[in-house]
Enzyme design. Sequence first.
Site, PDB file in Angstrom:
ATOM      1  N   ARG A 380       0.886  -1.047   0.095  1.00  0.00           N
ATOM      2  CA  ARG A 380       0.096   0.015   0.025  1.00  0.00           C
ATOM      3  C   ARG A 380       0.914   1.200  -0.155  1.00  0.00           C
ATOM      4  NH1 ARG A 380      -2.189  -3.384   4.136  1.00  0.00           N
ATOM      5  NH2 ARG A 380      -3.893  -4.580   3.150  1.00  0.00           N
ATOM      6  N   VAL A 381       2.209   0.971  -0.009  1.00  0.00           N
ATOM      7  CA  VAL A 381       3.131   2.243   0.339  1.00  0.00           C
ATOM      8  C   VAL A 381       4.255   2.132  -0.754  1.00  0.00           C
ATOM      9  CG1 VAL A 381       4.609   3.721   1.738  1.00  0.00           C
ATOM     10  CG2 VAL A 381       2.558   2.656   2.449  1.00  0.00           C
TER      11      VAL A 381
END
Length: 523
Positions: A380-381
Amino acid sequence: MDNVIIEKIKREIADFDGGARVEKIGHVISVGDGVSEISGLSNVMMSEMLVFDDTEGKTLEESLGKREPVYGLVLSLEEDTVKAVVLGDSSRVTEGMVVKSLGRTLSIPVTEDLIGRVVNPLIEVLDGKGKITSSTEYPIERVACGVIDRKPVDTPLHTGNKAVDAVVPIGRGQRELIIGDRATGKTTIGIDAILNQMNEDPDNRPICIYVAIGQKESKTARIVKTLKDHGALEYTVVVSASAATPATLQFLAPFAGAAIGEYFMEKGKDALIIYDDLSKHAVAYRELSLLLRRPPGREAYPGDIFYLHSRLLERAVRLSDEKGGGSLTALPIIETQEGDVSSYIPTNVISITDGQIYLDIDLFNKGVRPAVNVGLSVTRVGSNAQTKAMKKVASRIRLELAQFRELEAFMQFSGDLDSETKNRIATGERLSKVLTQDKALPMSFERQVPVIYAAVNGYFSTVSVDDIPSVEKKLLEYIDREGKEILQSIRSEKDITSDTETALKSALEKFKDTHKELFSLSS
Protein backbone atom coordinates in the site's frame (compact mmCIF):
# COMPACT_ATOMS: atom_id res chain seq x y z
CA MET A 1 39.61 -16.16 54.13
CA ASP A 2 38.99 -13.95 57.18
CA ASN A 3 41.17 -11.22 55.66
CA VAL A 4 39.12 -11.32 52.45
CA ILE A 5 35.87 -10.90 54.39
CA ILE A 6 37.36 -8.05 56.45
CA GLU A 7 38.44 -6.25 53.25
CA LYS A 8 34.95 -6.67 51.77
CA ILE A 9 33.40 -5.26 54.98
CA LYS A 10 35.74 -2.27 54.82
CA ARG A 11 34.72 -1.59 51.20
CA GLU A 12 31.02 -1.88 52.12
CA ILE A 13 31.52 0.63 54.97
CA ALA A 14 33.43 3.02 52.68
CA ASP A 15 30.62 2.89 50.10
CA PHE A 16 27.87 3.22 52.71
CA ASP A 17 25.34 5.97 51.95
CA GLY A 18 23.80 7.26 55.17
CA GLY A 19 21.20 9.45 53.40
CA ALA A 20 17.50 8.72 53.80
CA ARG A 21 15.59 7.33 50.84
CA VAL A 22 12.11 5.94 50.22
CA GLU A 23 11.71 2.38 49.01
CA LYS A 24 8.56 0.59 47.89
CA ILE A 25 8.74 -2.86 49.44
CA GLY A 26 6.46 -5.85 49.11
CA HIS A 27 6.54 -9.58 49.80
CA VAL A 28 6.07 -12.60 47.58
CA ILE A 29 2.79 -14.38 48.37
CA SER A 30 3.18 -17.21 45.87
CA VAL A 31 5.40 -18.17 42.97
CA GLY A 32 5.04 -20.75 40.22
CA ASP A 33 5.68 -21.21 36.50
CA GLY A 34 7.86 -18.09 36.48
CA VAL A 35 5.04 -15.87 37.79
CA SER A 36 5.06 -14.39 41.30
CA GLU A 37 2.15 -12.79 43.15
CA ILE A 38 3.24 -9.89 45.39
CA SER A 39 1.48 -7.93 48.11
CA GLY A 40 2.39 -4.50 49.47
CA LEU A 41 3.25 -2.82 46.16
CA SER A 42 0.08 -0.83 45.67
CA ASN A 43 1.81 2.11 43.92
CA VAL A 44 3.73 0.29 41.17
CA MET A 45 2.88 0.84 37.50
CA MET A 46 2.42 -1.54 34.59
CA SER A 47 5.72 -2.84 33.14
CA GLU A 48 7.68 -1.52 36.16
CA MET A 49 10.87 -3.29 37.15
CA LEU A 50 11.15 -5.13 40.48
CA VAL A 51 14.13 -6.72 42.20
CA PHE A 52 13.83 -9.80 44.40
CA ASP A 53 16.06 -9.58 47.49
CA ASP A 54 17.39 -13.09 48.06
CA THR A 55 20.15 -12.10 50.53
CA GLU A 56 17.91 -12.56 53.57
CA GLY A 57 18.88 -15.63 55.56
CA LYS A 58 22.25 -15.90 53.80
CA THR A 59 25.56 -15.97 55.63
CA LEU A 60 27.74 -12.84 55.64
CA GLU A 61 30.11 -14.40 53.12
CA GLU A 62 27.21 -15.34 50.77
CA SER A 63 25.69 -11.87 51.04
CA LEU A 64 28.94 -10.02 50.31
CA GLY A 65 29.70 -12.23 47.31
CA LYS A 66 26.12 -12.26 46.11
CA ARG A 67 25.14 -13.26 42.59
CA GLU A 68 23.44 -11.18 39.93
CA PRO A 69 20.11 -9.90 41.27
CA VAL A 70 16.85 -11.47 40.14
CA TYR A 71 14.56 -9.00 38.41
CA GLY A 72 10.84 -9.08 37.79
CA LEU A 73 8.46 -7.27 35.44
CA VAL A 74 4.97 -6.21 36.55
CA LEU A 75 2.42 -7.42 34.01
CA SER A 76 -0.81 -7.54 36.00
CA LEU A 77 -2.28 -5.00 38.45
CA GLU A 78 -5.00 -6.41 40.70
CA GLU A 79 -7.04 -5.03 43.59
CA ASP A 80 -4.81 -6.10 46.47
CA THR A 81 -1.79 -7.63 44.75
CA VAL A 82 0.34 -7.40 41.63
CA LYS A 83 1.65 -10.21 39.47
CA ALA A 84 5.11 -10.10 37.97
CA VAL A 85 7.04 -12.42 35.69
CA VAL A 86 10.52 -13.39 36.82
CA LEU A 87 13.32 -12.38 34.44
CA GLY A 88 15.89 -15.01 35.19
CA ASP A 89 16.16 -18.00 37.53
CA SER A 90 12.70 -18.30 39.11
CA SER A 91 13.97 -21.05 41.46
CA ARG A 92 15.70 -18.30 43.49
CA VAL A 93 12.33 -16.64 44.20
CA THR A 94 10.53 -18.05 47.26
CA GLU A 95 7.41 -17.23 49.25
CA GLY A 96 7.92 -14.44 51.79
CA MET A 97 10.87 -12.96 49.91
CA VAL A 98 11.25 -9.17 50.00
CA VAL A 99 10.55 -7.42 46.68
CA LYS A 100 11.64 -3.84 45.93
CA SER A 101 10.29 -1.55 43.23
CA LEU A 102 12.90 0.18 41.06
CA GLY A 103 10.56 2.97 39.98
CA ARG A 104 11.30 2.58 36.25
CA THR A 105 10.08 0.53 33.34
CA LEU A 106 12.21 -2.15 31.70
CA SER A 107 15.04 -0.64 29.67
CA ILE A 108 17.95 -2.18 27.77
CA PRO A 109 21.45 -0.80 27.10
CA VAL A 110 21.90 0.32 23.49
CA THR A 111 25.18 1.08 21.77
CA GLU A 112 26.98 0.83 18.43
CA ASP A 113 28.79 -2.19 19.92
CA LEU A 114 25.62 -4.25 19.40
CA ILE A 115 26.35 -4.43 15.67
CA GLY A 116 27.71 -7.85 14.76
CA ARG A 117 26.58 -9.42 18.03
CA VAL A 118 24.06 -12.09 19.06
CA VAL A 119 22.17 -11.20 22.25
CA ASN A 120 19.03 -12.13 24.12
CA PRO A 121 16.20 -9.61 24.75
CA LEU A 122 17.90 -8.40 27.94
CA ILE A 123 21.15 -7.76 25.97
CA GLU A 124 22.93 -10.69 27.61
CA VAL A 125 25.46 -11.99 25.08
CA LEU A 126 24.94 -15.37 23.40
CA ASP A 127 28.01 -15.35 21.16
CA GLY A 128 30.70 -15.55 23.85
CA LYS A 129 32.45 -12.37 22.69
CA GLY A 130 32.28 -10.40 25.93
CA LYS A 131 29.68 -8.40 27.83
CA ILE A 132 27.96 -5.38 26.26
CA THR A 133 27.58 -2.31 28.47
CA SER A 134 26.36 1.19 27.74
CA SER A 135 25.36 4.28 29.68
CA THR A 136 22.51 4.84 27.19
CA GLU A 137 19.35 2.88 27.87
CA TYR A 138 16.12 2.74 25.87
CA PRO A 139 12.78 1.53 27.26
CA ILE A 140 11.69 -1.58 25.41
CA GLU A 141 8.13 -0.21 25.27
CA ARG A 142 7.26 3.36 24.45
CA VAL A 143 4.67 5.35 22.54
CA ALA A 144 5.19 5.38 18.78
CA CYS A 145 6.02 8.64 16.98
CA GLY A 146 3.07 10.93 16.28
CA VAL A 147 1.76 12.04 12.91
CA ILE A 148 3.65 15.35 12.94
CA ASP A 149 6.99 13.58 13.49
CA ARG A 150 6.55 11.38 10.41
CA LYS A 151 7.00 11.94 6.71
CA PRO A 152 5.81 9.92 3.71
CA VAL A 153 7.62 6.77 2.64
CA ASP A 154 9.50 7.77 -0.52
CA THR A 155 12.86 5.95 -0.38
CA PRO A 156 13.10 2.32 -1.58
CA LEU A 157 14.45 -0.50 0.54
CA HIS A 158 15.72 -3.03 -1.97
CA THR A 159 15.42 -6.68 -0.94
CA GLY A 160 17.53 -8.03 -3.80
CA ASN A 161 14.63 -10.30 -4.69
CA LYS A 162 13.28 -9.72 -8.20
CA ALA A 163 9.74 -10.88 -7.37
CA VAL A 164 9.52 -8.58 -4.35
CA ASP A 165 11.28 -5.49 -5.75
CA ALA A 166 9.29 -5.65 -8.98
CA VAL A 167 5.81 -6.62 -7.76
CA VAL A 168 5.53 -5.71 -4.05
CA PRO A 169 8.28 -3.12 -3.44
CA ILE A 170 9.11 -1.97 0.07
CA GLY A 171 9.93 1.58 1.20
CA ARG A 172 12.04 2.66 4.15
CA GLY A 173 9.72 3.19 7.10
CA GLN A 174 7.12 0.70 5.84
CA ARG A 175 5.60 -2.32 7.61
CA GLU A 176 5.31 -5.18 5.12
CA LEU A 177 4.02 -8.52 6.33
CA ILE A 178 5.56 -11.77 5.06
CA ILE A 179 2.91 -14.46 5.40
CA GLY A 180 2.58 -18.09 4.36
CA ASP A 181 2.54 -21.70 5.52
CA ARG A 182 5.43 -23.39 7.24
CA ALA A 183 8.54 -23.96 5.07
CA THR A 184 7.52 -21.71 2.18
CA GLY A 185 10.57 -19.43 2.35
CA LYS A 186 9.37 -16.61 4.62
CA THR A 187 12.62 -16.34 6.58
CA THR A 188 14.60 -16.58 3.33
CA ILE A 189 13.03 -13.35 2.01
CA GLY A 190 13.95 -11.55 5.24
CA ILE A 191 17.52 -12.86 5.31
CA ASP A 192 18.03 -12.09 1.61
CA ALA A 193 16.87 -8.52 2.32
CA ILE A 194 19.63 -8.27 4.94
CA LEU A 195 22.24 -9.78 2.60
CA ASN A 196 21.23 -7.40 -0.20
CA GLN A 197 22.17 -4.36 1.86
CA MET A 198 25.75 -5.27 0.95
CA ASN A 199 24.84 -3.88 -2.49
CA GLU A 200 23.94 -0.48 -1.00
CA ASP A 201 26.44 2.32 -0.50
CA PRO A 202 28.04 1.95 2.96
CA ASP A 203 26.93 5.47 3.88
CA ASN A 204 23.33 4.64 2.92
CA ARG A 205 23.21 1.09 4.25
CA PRO A 206 20.51 0.30 6.84
CA ILE A 207 21.43 -1.28 10.15
CA CYS A 208 19.64 -4.66 10.17
CA ILE A 209 18.10 -6.38 13.20
CA TYR A 210 16.96 -9.99 13.03
CA VAL A 211 14.71 -11.04 15.91
CA ALA A 212 14.30 -14.81 16.34
CA ILE A 213 11.22 -15.56 18.47
CA GLY A 214 10.66 -19.15 19.57
CA GLN A 215 12.94 -20.53 16.85
CA LYS A 216 15.17 -23.56 17.17
CA GLU A 217 18.66 -22.53 18.21
CA SER A 218 20.09 -24.60 15.35
CA LYS A 219 18.11 -22.50 12.85
CA THR A 220 19.31 -19.24 14.42
CA ALA A 221 22.91 -20.55 14.38
CA ARG A 222 22.59 -21.34 10.64
CA ILE A 223 21.28 -17.84 9.96
CA VAL A 224 24.13 -16.24 11.93
CA LYS A 225 26.62 -18.35 9.94
CA THR A 226 25.00 -17.29 6.64
CA LEU A 227 25.20 -13.63 7.63
CA LYS A 228 28.80 -14.05 8.71
CA ASP A 229 29.85 -15.92 5.55
CA HIS A 230 28.41 -13.15 3.34
CA GLY A 231 29.88 -10.31 5.43
CA ALA A 232 26.42 -9.11 6.45
CA LEU A 233 27.00 -9.55 10.18
CA GLU A 234 29.09 -6.35 10.03
CA TYR A 235 25.86 -4.31 9.96
CA THR A 236 23.45 -6.72 11.68
CA VAL A 237 22.25 -7.31 15.25
CA VAL A 238 20.71 -10.69 16.09
CA VAL A 239 18.26 -10.84 19.01
CA SER A 240 17.40 -14.43 19.91
CA ALA A 241 14.78 -15.82 22.28
CA SER A 242 14.79 -19.50 21.35
CA ALA A 243 12.05 -22.04 21.93
CA ALA A 244 13.93 -23.19 25.05
CA THR A 245 13.79 -19.77 26.75
CA PRO A 246 10.93 -18.74 29.05
CA ALA A 247 7.80 -17.26 27.45
CA THR A 248 8.68 -13.93 29.09
CA LEU A 249 11.84 -13.51 26.99
CA GLN A 250 9.99 -14.56 23.83
CA PHE A 251 7.36 -11.92 24.64
CA LEU A 252 10.03 -9.23 25.17
CA ALA A 253 12.18 -10.09 22.13
CA PRO A 254 10.45 -8.01 19.40
CA PHE A 255 10.13 -5.00 21.72
CA ALA A 256 13.85 -5.22 22.51
CA GLY A 257 14.59 -5.37 18.78
CA ALA A 258 12.40 -2.30 18.18
CA ALA A 259 14.26 -0.39 20.91
CA ILE A 260 17.60 -1.20 19.25
CA GLY A 261 16.21 -0.07 15.90
CA GLU A 262 14.93 3.19 17.40
CA TYR A 263 18.38 3.92 18.82
CA PHE A 264 19.92 3.86 15.33
CA MET A 265 16.89 5.57 13.78
CA GLU A 266 17.15 8.53 16.15
CA LYS A 267 20.78 8.94 15.16
CA GLY A 268 19.53 9.72 11.64
CA LYS A 269 20.22 6.24 10.24
CA ASP A 270 17.93 3.76 8.51
CA ALA A 271 17.17 0.47 10.24
CA LEU A 272 15.52 -2.74 9.03
CA ILE A 273 13.99 -5.15 11.54
CA ILE A 274 12.68 -8.65 10.86
CA TYR A 275 10.36 -10.26 13.43
CA ASP A 276 10.59 -14.03 12.94
CA ASP A 277 7.88 -14.70 13.78
CA LEU A 278 4.90 -12.96 15.41
CA SER A 279 2.80 -16.15 15.43
CA LYS A 280 5.14 -17.60 18.05
CA HIS A 281 5.18 -14.22 19.80
CA ALA A 282 1.38 -14.36 20.11
CA VAL A 283 1.60 -17.90 21.50
CA ALA A 284 4.17 -16.80 24.10
CA TYR A 285 1.93 -13.89 25.14
CA ARG A 286 -1.05 -16.24 25.38
CA GLU A 287 0.98 -18.53 27.64
CA LEU A 288 1.96 -15.59 29.85
CA SER A 289 -1.59 -14.27 30.00
CA LEU A 290 -3.06 -17.61 30.99
CA LEU A 291 -0.44 -17.94 33.75
CA LEU A 292 -1.44 -14.45 34.92
CA ARG A 293 -5.08 -15.68 35.10
CA ARG A 294 -6.32 -13.30 32.43
CA PRO A 295 -9.57 -14.36 30.79
CA PRO A 296 -9.00 -16.05 27.43
CA GLY A 297 -10.80 -14.80 24.33
CA ARG A 298 -10.94 -16.00 20.73
CA GLU A 299 -8.69 -19.03 20.18
CA ALA A 300 -7.68 -18.60 23.88
CA TYR A 301 -5.68 -15.46 23.07
CA PRO A 302 -6.09 -12.56 25.53
CA GLY A 303 -8.27 -9.65 24.49
CA ASP A 304 -5.36 -7.24 24.03
CA ILE A 305 -3.38 -9.35 21.54
CA PHE A 306 -4.31 -6.93 18.74
CA TYR A 307 -3.11 -3.98 20.83
CA LEU A 308 0.13 -5.84 21.59
CA HIS A 309 1.07 -6.17 17.93
CA SER A 310 -0.26 -2.78 16.85
CA ARG A 311 1.82 -0.87 19.41
CA LEU A 312 4.85 -2.88 18.30
CA LEU A 313 4.42 -2.34 14.56
CA GLU A 314 3.41 1.32 14.88
CA ARG A 315 6.99 1.99 15.94
CA ALA A 316 8.07 1.49 12.32
CA VAL A 317 8.34 5.01 10.93
CA ARG A 318 10.06 7.39 8.53
CA LEU A 319 11.01 10.37 10.69
CA SER A 320 10.64 13.93 9.48
CA ASP A 321 13.73 15.96 8.64
CA GLU A 322 13.29 17.94 11.87
CA LYS A 323 13.63 14.66 13.80
CA GLY A 324 16.73 13.56 11.89
CA GLY A 325 15.17 11.78 8.91
CA GLY A 326 15.97 8.25 10.11
CA SER A 327 13.66 5.31 9.52
CA LEU A 328 12.68 1.96 10.96
CA THR A 329 11.32 -0.58 8.46
CA ALA A 330 9.54 -3.64 9.85
CA LEU A 331 9.14 -7.01 8.10
CA PRO A 332 7.00 -9.11 10.47
CA ILE A 333 6.56 -12.78 9.61
CA ILE A 334 3.34 -14.73 10.26
CA GLU A 335 2.87 -18.46 9.78
CA THR A 336 -0.51 -19.66 8.49
CA GLN A 337 -2.10 -23.09 8.80
CA GLU A 338 -3.14 -24.68 5.50
CA GLY A 339 -3.08 -21.27 3.81
CA ASP A 340 -5.78 -19.86 6.07
CA VAL A 341 -5.20 -16.09 6.11
CA SER A 342 -8.60 -15.50 7.74
CA SER A 343 -7.66 -16.86 11.18
CA TYR A 344 -7.25 -14.59 14.19
CA ILE A 345 -3.57 -13.58 14.30
CA PRO A 346 -3.04 -13.29 10.49
CA THR A 347 -6.07 -11.01 10.06
CA ASN A 348 -4.93 -8.91 13.03
CA VAL A 349 -1.46 -8.31 11.62
CA ILE A 350 -2.68 -7.85 8.02
CA SER A 351 -4.90 -5.00 9.24
CA ILE A 352 -1.97 -3.31 11.03
CA THR A 353 0.62 -3.53 8.23
CA ASP A 354 1.01 -1.64 4.94
CA GLY A 355 0.66 -4.71 2.77
CA GLN A 356 1.70 -8.34 2.65
CA ILE A 357 3.91 -10.69 0.67
CA TYR A 358 1.90 -13.91 0.49
CA LEU A 359 3.87 -17.10 -0.12
CA ASP A 360 1.81 -19.92 -1.64
CA ILE A 361 2.58 -23.53 -0.70
CA ASP A 362 1.30 -24.77 -4.09
CA LEU A 363 3.66 -22.46 -5.98
CA PHE A 364 6.49 -23.54 -3.67
CA ASN A 365 5.82 -27.20 -4.42
CA LYS A 366 5.91 -26.41 -8.16
CA GLY A 367 9.44 -25.08 -7.76
CA VAL A 368 8.63 -21.35 -7.86
CA ARG A 369 11.19 -19.61 -5.64
CA PRO A 370 10.23 -17.34 -3.98
CA ALA A 371 6.65 -18.59 -4.03
CA VAL A 372 5.06 -15.11 -4.13
CA ASN A 373 1.36 -15.21 -4.96
CA VAL A 374 0.93 -12.03 -7.00
CA GLY A 375 -2.86 -12.01 -6.64
CA LEU A 376 -2.82 -12.00 -2.82
CA SER A 377 0.33 -9.90 -2.33
CA VAL A 378 0.02 -6.14 -2.13
CA THR A 379 1.96 -3.07 -1.04
CA ARG A 380 0.00 0.00 0.00
CA VAL A 381 3.05 2.26 0.25
CA GLY A 382 6.10 0.80 -1.46
CA SER A 383 5.12 1.69 -5.05
CA ASN A 384 5.52 5.35 -4.02
CA ALA A 385 9.11 4.54 -3.06
CA GLN A 386 9.90 2.26 -6.02
CA THR A 387 12.65 3.60 -8.26
CA LYS A 388 11.44 5.04 -11.57
CA ALA A 389 13.61 2.54 -13.43
CA MET A 390 11.93 -0.45 -11.79
CA LYS A 391 8.47 1.11 -12.07
CA LYS A 392 8.93 1.56 -15.83
CA VAL A 393 10.05 -2.00 -16.52
CA ALA A 394 7.86 -3.84 -14.00
CA SER A 395 4.52 -2.04 -14.39
CA ARG A 396 3.05 -4.82 -16.56
CA ILE A 397 4.37 -7.78 -14.59
CA ARG A 398 1.62 -7.93 -11.94
CA LEU A 399 -1.20 -8.03 -14.52
CA GLU A 400 0.60 -10.54 -16.75
CA LEU A 401 1.32 -12.91 -13.85
CA ALA A 402 -2.16 -12.60 -12.34
CA GLN A 403 -3.74 -13.50 -15.72
CA PHE A 404 -1.25 -16.34 -16.16
CA ARG A 405 -2.15 -17.87 -12.77
CA GLU A 406 -5.83 -17.83 -13.76
CA LEU A 407 -5.12 -19.50 -17.10
CA GLU A 408 -2.63 -21.98 -15.64
CA ALA A 409 -5.38 -24.49 -14.89
CA PHE A 410 -6.08 -24.77 -18.63
CA MET A 411 -2.50 -25.53 -19.58
CA GLN A 412 -3.15 -29.26 -19.65
CA PHE A 413 -5.69 -28.63 -22.42
CA SER A 414 -3.28 -26.45 -24.41
CA GLY A 415 -4.19 -28.18 -27.65
CA ASP A 416 -7.72 -26.72 -27.48
CA LEU A 417 -6.68 -23.15 -26.65
CA ASP A 418 -6.65 -20.24 -29.08
CA SER A 419 -3.33 -18.65 -30.05
CA GLU A 420 -3.81 -15.56 -27.89
CA THR A 421 -4.34 -17.65 -24.74
CA LYS A 422 -1.34 -19.81 -25.63
CA ASN A 423 0.83 -16.73 -26.05
CA ARG A 424 -0.36 -15.33 -22.71
CA ILE A 425 0.45 -18.62 -20.97
CA ALA A 426 3.87 -18.75 -22.65
CA THR A 427 4.61 -15.17 -21.57
CA GLY A 428 3.49 -15.94 -18.00
CA GLU A 429 5.69 -19.03 -17.84
CA ARG A 430 8.74 -17.03 -18.91
CA LEU A 431 8.03 -14.14 -16.55
CA SER A 432 7.54 -16.58 -13.69
CA LYS A 433 10.85 -18.25 -14.53
CA VAL A 434 12.66 -14.89 -14.73
CA LEU A 435 11.42 -13.98 -11.23
CA THR A 436 12.66 -17.33 -9.84
CA GLN A 437 15.76 -16.84 -7.72
CA ASP A 438 17.94 -19.01 -5.48
CA LYS A 439 18.25 -18.11 -1.81
CA ALA A 440 21.24 -16.17 -0.46
CA LEU A 441 21.86 -14.72 -3.94
CA PRO A 442 20.28 -11.25 -3.79
CA MET A 443 20.59 -9.06 -6.89
CA SER A 444 21.17 -5.31 -6.85
CA PHE A 445 18.31 -3.33 -8.41
CA GLU A 446 20.42 -1.94 -11.28
CA ARG A 447 21.13 -5.55 -12.38
CA GLN A 448 17.48 -6.56 -11.96
CA VAL A 449 16.27 -3.82 -14.32
CA PRO A 450 17.93 -5.11 -17.57
CA VAL A 451 16.72 -8.67 -16.91
CA ILE A 452 13.12 -7.62 -16.25
CA TYR A 453 13.23 -5.19 -19.20
CA ALA A 454 14.30 -8.04 -21.48
CA ALA A 455 11.58 -10.34 -20.16
CA VAL A 456 8.76 -7.79 -20.40
CA ASN A 457 9.73 -6.65 -23.89
CA GLY A 458 9.78 -10.12 -25.42
CA TYR A 459 13.51 -10.72 -25.74
CA PHE A 460 13.08 -14.13 -24.10
CA SER A 461 10.08 -15.16 -26.21
CA THR A 462 12.18 -17.52 -28.33
CA VAL A 463 14.08 -19.00 -25.37
CA SER A 464 13.00 -22.32 -23.90
CA VAL A 465 11.50 -21.88 -20.41
CA ASP A 466 14.03 -24.31 -18.93
CA ASP A 467 16.92 -22.38 -20.50
CA ILE A 468 15.91 -18.97 -19.13
CA PRO A 469 18.07 -19.17 -15.93
CA SER A 470 21.23 -19.88 -17.97
CA VAL A 471 20.35 -17.17 -20.52
CA GLU A 472 19.74 -14.69 -17.70
CA LYS A 473 23.13 -15.56 -16.17
CA LYS A 474 24.92 -15.07 -19.49
CA LEU A 475 23.03 -11.80 -20.11
CA LEU A 476 24.12 -10.42 -16.73
CA GLU A 477 27.73 -11.44 -17.42
CA TYR A 478 27.51 -9.66 -20.78
CA ILE A 479 26.00 -6.49 -19.24
CA ASP A 480 28.61 -6.50 -16.46
CA ARG A 481 31.33 -6.73 -19.08
CA GLU A 482 30.02 -4.62 -21.97
CA GLY A 483 27.38 -2.39 -20.40
CA LYS A 484 28.92 -1.00 -17.25
CA GLU A 485 27.82 2.53 -18.17
CA ILE A 486 24.20 1.29 -18.42
CA LEU A 487 24.32 -0.10 -14.87
CA GLN A 488 26.04 3.03 -13.59
CA SER A 489 23.39 5.24 -15.18
CA ILE A 490 20.51 3.21 -13.71
CA ARG A 491 22.14 3.26 -10.27
CA SER A 492 22.90 6.98 -10.23
CA GLU A 493 19.74 8.24 -11.97
CA LYS A 494 17.37 5.67 -10.40
CA ASP A 495 15.67 5.91 -13.79
CA ILE A 496 15.98 4.71 -17.39
CA THR A 497 16.68 7.78 -19.46
CA SER A 498 16.06 7.72 -23.21
CA ASP A 499 19.81 7.41 -23.84
CA THR A 500 20.09 4.55 -21.35
CA GLU A 501 17.12 2.74 -22.90
CA THR A 502 18.67 3.08 -26.35
CA ALA A 503 21.97 1.71 -25.05
CA LEU A 504 20.15 -1.14 -23.28
CA LYS A 505 18.22 -2.10 -26.42
CA SER A 506 21.45 -2.07 -28.42
CA ALA A 507 23.17 -4.25 -25.80
CA LEU A 508 20.28 -6.75 -25.81
CA GLU A 509 20.31 -6.97 -29.63
CA LYS A 510 24.08 -7.54 -29.66
CA PHE A 511 23.69 -10.19 -26.97
CA LYS A 512 21.07 -11.98 -29.12
CA ASP A 513 23.34 -11.82 -32.17
CA THR A 514 26.34 -13.23 -30.30
CA HIS A 515 24.29 -16.00 -28.62
CA LYS A 516 21.95 -17.06 -31.44
CA GLU A 517 22.02 -20.67 -30.28
CA LEU A 518 20.20 -19.63 -27.06
CA PHE A 519 17.37 -17.96 -29.00
CA SER A 520 16.73 -20.81 -31.41
CA LEU A 521 13.21 -21.72 -30.24
CA SER A 522 10.68 -21.18 -33.00
CA SER A 523 8.49 -18.15 -32.33
